[in-house]
Design an enzyme around this catalytic site. Structure first.
Site, PDB file in Angstrom:
ATOM      1  N   ASP A  31       0.883  -1.171  -0.189  1.00 39.10           N
ATOM      2  CA  ASP A  31      -0.271  -0.159   0.722  1.00 39.10           C
ATOM      3  C   ASP A  31       0.395   1.519   0.098  1.00 39.10           C
ATOM      4  O   ASP A  31       0.818   2.558  -0.275  1.00 39.10           O
ATOM      5  CB  ASP A  31      -0.706   0.058   1.703  1.00 39.10           C
ATOM      6  CG  ASP A  31      -2.313  -1.474   1.055  1.00 39.10           C
ATOM      7  OD1 ASP A  31      -1.837  -1.620   0.132  1.00 39.10           O
ATOM      8  OD2 ASP A  31      -2.966  -1.284   2.538  1.00 39.10           O
ATOM      9  N   GLU A 109     -25.179 -19.134 -11.468  1.00 41.55           N
ATOM     10  CA  GLU A 109     -24.218 -18.077 -10.282  1.00 41.55           C
ATOM     11  C   GLU A 109     -24.917 -16.900  -8.894  1.00 41.55           C
ATOM     12  O   GLU A 109     -26.072 -17.623  -8.956  1.00 41.55           O
ATOM     13  CB  GLU A 109     -24.658 -16.835 -11.277  1.00 41.55           C
ATOM     14  CG  GLU A 109     -25.220 -16.298 -11.665  1.00 41.55           C
ATOM     15  CD  GLU A 109     -25.337 -15.010 -12.754  1.00 41.55           C
ATOM     16  OE1 GLU A 109     -26.156 -14.200 -12.698  1.00 41.55           O
ATOM     17  OE2 GLU A 109     -24.737 -15.225 -13.795  1.00 41.55           O
ATOM     18  N   LYS A 111     -27.085 -14.838  -6.450  1.00 37.31           N
ATOM     19  CA  LYS A 111     -28.055 -13.943  -6.765  1.00 37.31           C
ATOM     20  C   LYS A 111     -27.035 -12.666  -5.456  1.00 37.31           C
ATOM     21  O   LYS A 111     -27.923 -13.250  -4.188  1.00 37.31           O
ATOM     22  CB  LYS A 111     -28.992 -14.854  -6.788  1.00 37.31           C
ATOM     23  CG  LYS A 111     -30.076 -12.670  -7.158  1.00 37.31           C
ATOM     24  CD  LYS A 111     -30.870 -13.633  -6.913  1.00 37.31           C
ATOM     25  CE  LYS A 111     -32.296 -12.210  -6.977  1.00 37.31           C
ATOM     26  NZ  LYS A 111     -32.409 -10.580  -6.089  1.00 37.31           N
ATOM     27  N   ARG A 132     -30.734   0.514 -11.308  1.00 34.15           N
ATOM     28  CA  ARG A 132     -31.785   0.079 -12.361  1.00 34.15           C
ATOM     29  C   ARG A 132     -32.744   1.133 -12.429  1.00 34.15           C
ATOM     30  O   ARG A 132     -33.559   1.181 -13.158  1.00 34.15           O
ATOM     31  CB  ARG A 132     -32.059  -1.210 -11.448  1.00 34.15           C
ATOM     32  CG  ARG A 132     -33.038  -2.382 -12.314  1.00 34.15           C
ATOM     33  CD  ARG A 132     -33.128  -3.626 -11.781  1.00 34.15           C
ATOM     34  NE  ARG A 132     -34.746  -4.115 -12.706  1.00 34.15           N
ATOM     35  CZ  ARG A 132     -35.897  -3.900 -12.067  1.00 34.15           C
ATOM     36  NH1 ARG A 132     -36.054  -2.923 -11.334  1.00 34.15           N
ATOM     37  NH2 ARG A 132     -36.734  -4.743 -12.941  1.00 34.15           N
ATOM     38  N   CYS A 403     -19.343  -1.083  34.031  1.00 36.09           N
ATOM     39  CA  CYS A 403     -18.768  -0.420  35.392  1.00 36.09           C
ATOM     40  C   CYS A 403     -19.535  -0.616  36.341  1.00 36.09           C
ATOM     41  O   CYS A 403     -19.161   0.196  36.932  1.00 36.09           O
ATOM     42  CB  CYS A 403     -18.318   0.207  34.134  1.00 36.09           C
ATOM     43  SG  CYS A 403     -20.222   1.780  33.851  1.00 36.09           S
TER      44      CYS A 403
END
Length: 672
Positions: A31, A109, A111, A132, A403
């Site tokens: 990176d 495939e 979905k 879409r 706590c």
């Protein structure tokens, strides 16, 4: 030119590394090396703007924010698929395909549960992307799509025209990180990765979308002037050669093998980086598709198998309570191991006390467990006839399990929260809020730095910020001495903030910026406010009974007292820089319009609020007064139409006591 050649080299190299990292998941450089190359290209383009190209990696960071999205009429409609829910319905689908004369090969495939979009390319260059929508008309989200690094901006050896369809999604790990960050900032959480992806894609500011870490897979060629392919799978292989990230597919010659593969895919669903809500079965040969055609709603050559939620019985062995970063107590059932949707489940969410009470879930109960959204295990119901004797209803604890502070139920919801000012479970969120701009305004102390300080054990309460060691801070990741000096200087400056900012920084429930200003102006010091009774607090305009209760409880809590003492010792200001005032304008709503010469409208509003007034942004019959400066517009006209009293700037300054004049007469006029 030397600069032009170097920019071209950098663009080509960076695009190649993007492809290897985001599509192939096979990076070749670190990176750090990538960032160094990108910085060099940014500097070159900044010095020579003519070198910037649409496909440059520098253009993925997000451009100018939009006012709205433009509509896009899809060249080829983005159809939806007919859902099927059982093996029998799959066989019916296969029968209908064969009755039309096809001897199909099927493509299977996953979905993807995301946001469907279309990408348009002209001569290999990405020119537009749209959602879409209703299938016929979508929204232009080109600038947001540019920020997704797996989407190629330029295609090599591409046809003149290409439109592909795919699914934008948010990887589950990214979704979890995003919700953690939103929780730290006190923002509402996204319900699931799909909602997060859709919400990110519809941001008007592309920089927000760029920060969300979205990804995309392509699954269809919508249109191309490339020579036709014989099969869908051949088209997908071609898209893969163009360096798209393409959905994984399997090919089968009969429906029985398709069914088996669907169930196997369901068992593997958690291995995908994205959520899936089913499996898509398509006829592979394109001539068969043409022969089958489509209905008004769906293509006849494809179906989407939706997985039914798998349910099994288990036993609640224990109920444990976790405390989130906003202090919410979240119960979780520890259940006997059970296999669901491909993984072994050992715990299930119980949401809150209302959920437990409604379903009457008890330790020892036999329960029905399923995966909500196929991901999160949850209890559907209790098998009452299998309940053992001696079980008792479960109640969340009255004290924080982390706590020990008292817990309190939200007045307007089902959440139960820890009230501890120094609760370790809430530390990251509390510190982030404490340092935020509207609170103590400590520049440079964002969530990442806060997390670094906490992980290093340097900060356990907000008061510890004022005792940080310069060398230790400089040793944090990505800090260094200069950054450490800047941060410590910002922390030191915050000591002088007005009491109102400190009150907001404490994060007391229902005490926001406005209440903090009113309380600071009224009492003048934190000590005076801490001594106030509920009756004294509720006598103040805009402070109701619930807020008064939260305030007195907060000041009475040992953790709050410890935090106040530590902040005092560190030298943090505990006094209001505005002298305590009365409430002579209580009950009067003001609207400010036009330009004021003596102060800004924000400052004018603060002066009015300090005297007990309410400040609104719109004029109505309930408005008590409009303060009109120069170039006042529609608000002034509406006030005149409604007969609302109007003061000019000079009269306003007299009213708030900053200019000599008969303020009492003005006040009497407003109170008529």
């Amino acid at each position: 030119m030397e600069f032009e050649a170097r920019a071209g080299q950098l663009r080509k190299a960076l695009n190649e590394h993007n492809y290897r990292y985001y599509v192939l998941d096979d990076p070749e450089i670190s990176d750090f090396e990538y960032d160094k190359m990108l910085r060099e290209l940014e500097e070159l383009e900044a010095a020579h703007p003519e070198l910037v190209t649409p496909d440059s990696p520098t253009q993925r960071v997000g451009g100018k924010a939009l006012d709205s999205f433009q509509q896009v009429v899809h060249r080829v409609p983005l159809q939806s698929l007919q859902d099927v829910f059982s093996p029998e319905e799959l066989l019916d689908f296969d029968r209908r395909v064969r009755e039309n004369g096809a001897q199909p090969q099927y493509l299977l495939e996953p979905k993807v549960d995301g946001l469907s979009v279309a990408l348009e390319y002209e001569n290999g260059l990405f020119v537009r992307g749209a959602t879409r929508g209703d299938g016929q008309v979508g929204e232009d989200v080109t600038e947001n799509l540019r920020t997704i690094k797996s989407i190629p901006m330029r295609l090599e050896n591409a046809p003149a025209s290409l439109i592909v369809r795919g699914e934008v999604y948010m990887p589950r790990k990214t979704f979890e990180r995003l919700n953690e960050e939103r929780e730290l900032r006190g923002e509402s959480l996204f319900a699931n990765p799909r909602n997060a992806a859709a919400g990110s894609m519809r941001q008007l500011d592309p920089k927000i979308a760029a920060a969300r870490g979205l990804d995309m897979v392509v699954f269809n060629i919508q249109y191309t002037d490339h020579e036709p392919f014989e099969t869908d799978s051949a088209g997908l292989d071609w898209l893969r050669s163009l360096r798209f990230k393409v959905i994984d597919v399997q090919l089968f010659d009969d429906m029985e093998r398709v069914q088996s593969a669907i169930f196997e895919l369901g068992d593997r669903r958690e291995k995908y980086p994205f959520d899936i809500d089913g499996a898509v079965v398509k006829v592979n040969r394109l001539t068969d598709r043409d022969a089958l055609g489509e209905t008004a709603k769906f293509p006849r050559w494809a179906a989407a198998y939706k997985y039914p939620p798998e349910q099994k019985e288990s036993v609640v062995e224990d109920i444990i309570v976790q405390v989130g970063r906003t202090g919410v107590l979240t119960p979780k059932a520890v259940v006997s191991p059970v296999r669901l949707a491909g993984t072994t489940v050992t715990n299930a969410t119980l949401h809150n006390q209302d959920f437990i009470t409604e379903k009457d879930i008890r330790i020892g109960d036999t329960v029905v467990v399923q995966k909500a959204g196929e991901i999160i295990p949850e209890i559907v119901s209790v098998v009452r006839e299998k309940r053992p004797e001696g079980t008792v209803p479960y109640l969340l604890p009255s004290l924080c399990p982390v706590c020990g502070a008292a817990v309190a139920r939200d007045e307007d919801g089902a959440h139960i929260r820890c009230t501890g000012a120094e609760c370790p479970a809430q530390l990251l969120r509390n510190l982030t809020h404490f340092a935020s701009r509207d609170a103590m305004d400590i520049e440079g102390l964002g969530p990442a730095v806060v997390e670094g300080l906490v992980n290093a054990g340097m900060v356990k309460t907000p008061a510890d910020l004022y005792c940080l060691d310069r060398d230790q801070v400089a040793g944090l990741e990505r800090m260094g001495r200069k950054s450490a000096d800047n941060l410590l200087a910002a922390i030191e400056r915050s000591k002088q903030n007005d009491l109102s900012k400190l009150l907001f920084a404490f994060g007391i429930r229902q005490v926001g910026q406005k209440a903090g200003k009113i309380l600071a102006a009224r009492f003048g010091s934190l000590d005076a406010l801490a001594r106030a009774t509920e009756e004294e607090l509720t006598a103040i305009n805009d402070v109701g009974g619930i807020t008064a209760k939260y305030l007195t409880e907060w000041f009475a809590a040992p953790q709050s007292q410890h935090l106040i003492a530590a902040l005092k010792e560190a030298g943090v200001n505990m006094d209001s820089q505005v002298a305590p005032v009365g409430d002579k304008l209580a009950g009067i709503t003001f609207v400010l319009t036009g330009e004021l010469s003596a102060c800004s409208r924000k400052e004018a509003g603060e002066k009015l609020e300090a005297l007990g007034a309410k400040v609104s942004g719109s004029v109505s019959k309930k408005t008590g007064c409009v303060v009109a400066g120069e170039a006042a517009g529609s608000k002034l006209r509406k006030a005149q139409e409604l007969g609302v009293p109007v003061l000019d700037e000079e009269q306003f300054l007299i009213l708030v006591g900053e200019q000599d004049g008969d303020g009492e007469a003005l006040l009497a006029r407003l109170k008529k």
